[in-house]
Enzyme design. Sequence first.
Site, PDB file in Angstrom:
ATOM      1  N   ASP A  13       0.855  -1.186   0.000  1.00 23.17           N
ATOM      2  CA  ASP A  13       0.000   0.000   0.000  1.00 23.17           C
ATOM      3  C   ASP A  13       0.889   1.234   0.000  1.00 23.17           C
ATOM      4  O   ASP A  13       2.076   1.155   0.301  1.00 23.17           O
ATOM      5  CB  ASP A  13      -0.887  -0.004   1.255  1.00 23.17           C
ATOM      6  CG  ASP A  13      -1.836   1.184   1.309  1.00 23.17           C
ATOM      7  OD1 ASP A  13      -2.497   1.449   0.282  1.00 23.17           O
ATOM      8  OD2 ASP A  13      -1.903   1.861   2.344  1.00 23.17           O
ATOM      9  N   SER A  14       0.296   2.378  -0.311  1.00 22.63           N
ATOM     10  CA  SER A  14       1.030   3.637  -0.259  1.00 22.63           C
ATOM     11  C   SER A  14       1.467   3.969   1.169  1.00 22.63           C
ATOM     12  O   SER A  14       2.405   4.727   1.359  1.00 22.63           O
ATOM     13  CB  SER A  14       0.155   4.763  -0.785  1.00 22.63           C
ATOM     14  OG  SER A  14      -1.041   4.820  -0.044  1.00 22.63           O
ATOM     15  N   CYS A  76      -3.782  -0.757  -2.135  1.00 22.13           N
ATOM     16  CA  CYS A  76      -4.071   0.648  -2.430  1.00 22.13           C
ATOM     17  C   CYS A  76      -4.995   0.743  -3.640  1.00 22.13           C
ATOM     18  O   CYS A  76      -4.671   0.246  -4.722  1.00 22.13           O
ATOM     19  CB  CYS A  76      -2.746   1.354  -2.712  1.00 22.13           C
ATOM     20  SG  CYS A  76      -2.910   3.047  -3.270  1.00 22.13           S
ATOM     21  N   GLU A 155      -6.563   9.972   9.511  1.00 22.52           N
ATOM     22  CA  GLU A 155      -5.224   9.975  10.120  1.00 22.52           C
ATOM     23  C   GLU A 155      -5.176  10.901  11.340  1.00 22.52           C
ATOM     24  O   GLU A 155      -4.419  10.660  12.269  1.00 22.52           O
ATOM     25  CB  GLU A 155      -4.175  10.357   9.086  1.00 22.52           C
ATOM     26  CG  GLU A 155      -4.227   9.401   7.903  1.00 22.52           C
ATOM     27  CD  GLU A 155      -2.886   8.985   7.350  1.00 22.52           C
ATOM     28  OE1 GLU A 155      -1.957   9.799   7.363  1.00 22.52           O
ATOM     29  OE2 GLU A 155      -2.779   7.827   6.899  1.00 22.52           O
ATOM     30  N   CYS A 187     -11.281   3.270  -0.847  1.00 23.98           N
ATOM     31  CA  CYS A 187      -9.971   3.693  -0.339  1.00 23.98           C
ATOM     32  C   CYS A 187      -9.740   2.945   0.966  1.00 23.98           C
ATOM     33  O   CYS A 187     -10.684   2.757   1.744  1.00 23.98           O
ATOM     34  CB  CYS A 187      -9.954   5.205  -0.110  1.00 23.98           C
ATOM     35  SG  CYS A 187      -8.480   5.796   0.753  1.00 23.98           S
ATOM     36  N   THR A 188      -8.505   2.519   1.192  1.00 27.55           N
ATOM     37  CA  THR A 188      -8.211   1.686   2.371  1.00 27.55           C
ATOM     38  C   THR A 188      -8.580   2.345   3.695  1.00 27.55           C
ATOM     39  O   THR A 188      -8.796   1.656   4.686  1.00 27.55           O
ATOM     40  CB  THR A 188      -6.702   1.373   2.451  1.00 27.55           C
ATOM     41  OG1 THR A 188      -5.980   2.600   2.396  1.00 27.55           O
ATOM     42  CG2 THR A 188      -6.272   0.467   1.327  1.00 27.55           C
ATOM     43  N   HIS A 189      -8.627   3.686   3.722  1.00 27.29           N
ATOM     44  CA  HIS A 189      -8.916   4.364   4.987  1.00 27.29           C
ATOM     45  C   HIS A 189     -10.407   4.396   5.319  1.00 27.29           C
ATOM     46  O   HIS A 189     -10.788   4.590   6.472  1.00 27.29           O
ATOM     47  CB  HIS A 189      -8.429   5.819   4.938  1.00 27.29           C
ATOM     48  CG  HIS A 189      -6.954   5.965   5.127  1.00 27.29           C
ATOM     49  ND1 HIS A 189      -6.042   5.451   4.244  1.00 27.29           N
ATOM     50  CD2 HIS A 189      -6.228   6.584   6.097  1.00 27.29           C
ATOM     51  CE1 HIS A 189      -4.817   5.752   4.665  1.00 27.29           C
ATOM     52  NE2 HIS A 189      -4.901   6.435   5.767  1.00 27.29           N
TER      53      HIS A 189
END
Lengths: 276, 276
Positions: A13-14, A76, A155, A187-189
Amino acid sequence: VTAKAHLPIGIFDSGIGGLTVVREVHRALPHEDVVYLGDTARVPYGTKSPETVTRFACEDAQFLVRKKVKAIVVACNTASAWALATLQSQFRVPIFGVITPGAQAAWEKTRNRCIGVIATAATIRSRAYQVAIADFDEQAKVIACPCPLLVPLVEEGWLEHKVTQAVLQEYLLPLLREKVDTLILGCTHYPLLKSAIGRIAGRQVALVDSAECCARFITEHLGRAKLLNPQRDRKGRIHSYVTDDTEHFEKMADRFLGFPVEQAWKVELPALLVKR
Amino acid sequence: VTAKAHLPIGIFDSGIGGLTVVREVHRALPHEDVVYLGDTARVPYGTKSPETVTRFACEDAQFLVRKKVKAIVVACNTASAWALATLQSQFRVPIFGVITPGAQAAWEKTRNRCIGVIATAATIRSRAYQVAIADFDEQAKVIACPCPLLVPLVEEGWLEHKVTQAVLQEYLLPLLREKVDTLILGCTHYPLLKSAIGRIAGRQVALVDSAECCARFITEHLGRAKLLNPQRDRKGRIHSYVTDDTEHFEKMADRFLGFPVEQAWKVELPALLVKR
C-alpha cells in the site's frame, strides 16, 4: 497443492491504510503468513499522477517479489486503479487488486443498479470502478465522488468528529440525491468511517468495504490456483516493512489492523530492474 | 557585487505551497530570476520522519546546486525545521530557511511575549520555532499546535468553507485561551487561510506570514553578501521544476503564486552524491 503454497502472501500500500486489507486477509486466512510493505516515505498516492503511481507500484512489487511471496495484493485503490495491468505484465507472480472485487460485490448488492463510489481524486479520475462495474452490468449507473479530505481526517483520528460529519455530508449528499442504493468505500482508509458514513447514508444504502471483498476474492483465487497453505492449524505471522520511520507506523497500526503489529522494519526501495 | 550576482535564486519545497515564498521573493526582488523545485511526487514532508525529510531536502538542494543558483531558500517549514543545519554543512552555497525569519518577526511584533505557532506535525515536533524564538527572547512563552488538516483543506480549495472555519476553531481556541498576541503561520499553505484565521483570532492577534518575513530576510542577507543582481530594470523569470506531472502543478500554481506560472518541467531527482 504446489510447492509455493507455503510462501507468504505479499500485500503493499502507499502507507498504513493497507492494513485494513491485511486485517481482512488475516481474518479469512489466519494460517497464512503475510509480508506487508507500506511506502510511508512517499504516501499518499491518491493525489499523484498515473505515471508516478505506476512507477512507485512497480518498485513496491519488486520489493515483495524479492521477499519470495506467492502472490501480491495491491491494497491501495489508487495503485490498483492505475498500475494493475502494468504490474501483471511485469511480474510472473499472481497479482490482485481491490477494484474488481469491490465492483463485483457492488453489482451483487445493488437492486436499483445505481452505485456510488467514493475514493481519492486519482482513483476517481482513472474511472477504474466505472469500467469494472460496466464489465458486470453495462447498464448500471455509477456516481463517483473524489473525497480528498477523508484520509487526513482518518489519520487525525477524527472518526466521530462533527467536522467529519459535515465533510461527509458535503461529499455524500450529491450521491444520495441520485438515489444510489450501494456505496463502494474505494480507499483503504474509509472502512474506519463506516459507521459515520452509515449514519448519513442510512440503512437503505449498502456499504461495500473493498478490503473485505478483496479478502474473499483472493481466498477463492489462491484456492483455485492451489496456492493456499495446507497447514491450517498454524498461526500466520505478519511481517511489516515501511519506507519511512517505523515508530509512527507501529503506533498507528492497530487503528487499522485491529490488533498491535509486530516490530516493523525500515527499508529503502531499490530502483526498478524490470523493463518498463 | 560578485560574479555570482547574476545567477538565479533557488527555492525548493515539498510541493506546490512554496510558491507562496516565490511570490513574496518575486515581489521584493522582481528583477531576480528564480529556479523553483517542488517535490510533488513525494509531497507532503510534514507527516514524515526527520531522517526521511533530511534525505529528501538534500536531494532537492543538490538539484538546485546543479542548476547553478547563487543561494537556496528552503521554503518548506518542515524541511527548514529538520534539515537546515545538515544542508548548510553539505553545500557551499548560502542556504536560508523560513524558521528564523518567522521567529524574528514574531519576537518584534509580540507585546505580551506570548507567541502561538501553527504548523505541520513534523515542524511542531522538531521544536524549531520554540528554539528560534528562545534565541531572541528566552522568557517568551510559545504555544505550538500541529494542524494536519489545514494543508488538505487548502488543497481542496475550501478557503472560506464552514468546515474550515470549524477546524480552525478547534485548532486555534487553545492558543487563544492562552492569550497569544502573535501567531506564526508556520507552513507554506497557511497564508491562503489568513483571512479565515484572522476572523477567528481577532484583530488583537498579529499574524506572522513566514513567506513575507523570509523574503525580507533573504533580501537583507543577499544584499550584505553582495549577491543581489545589480540590473534592477530587468524582469526576473521563474523557472519551475516538479517531480510529478506538471499539469496539476500548473493548474494549482496561481492559487499560491497570485499569477500564472510559466511552463513547468518534470524531473527525476538523482540519488545523493554528497556524503552524509
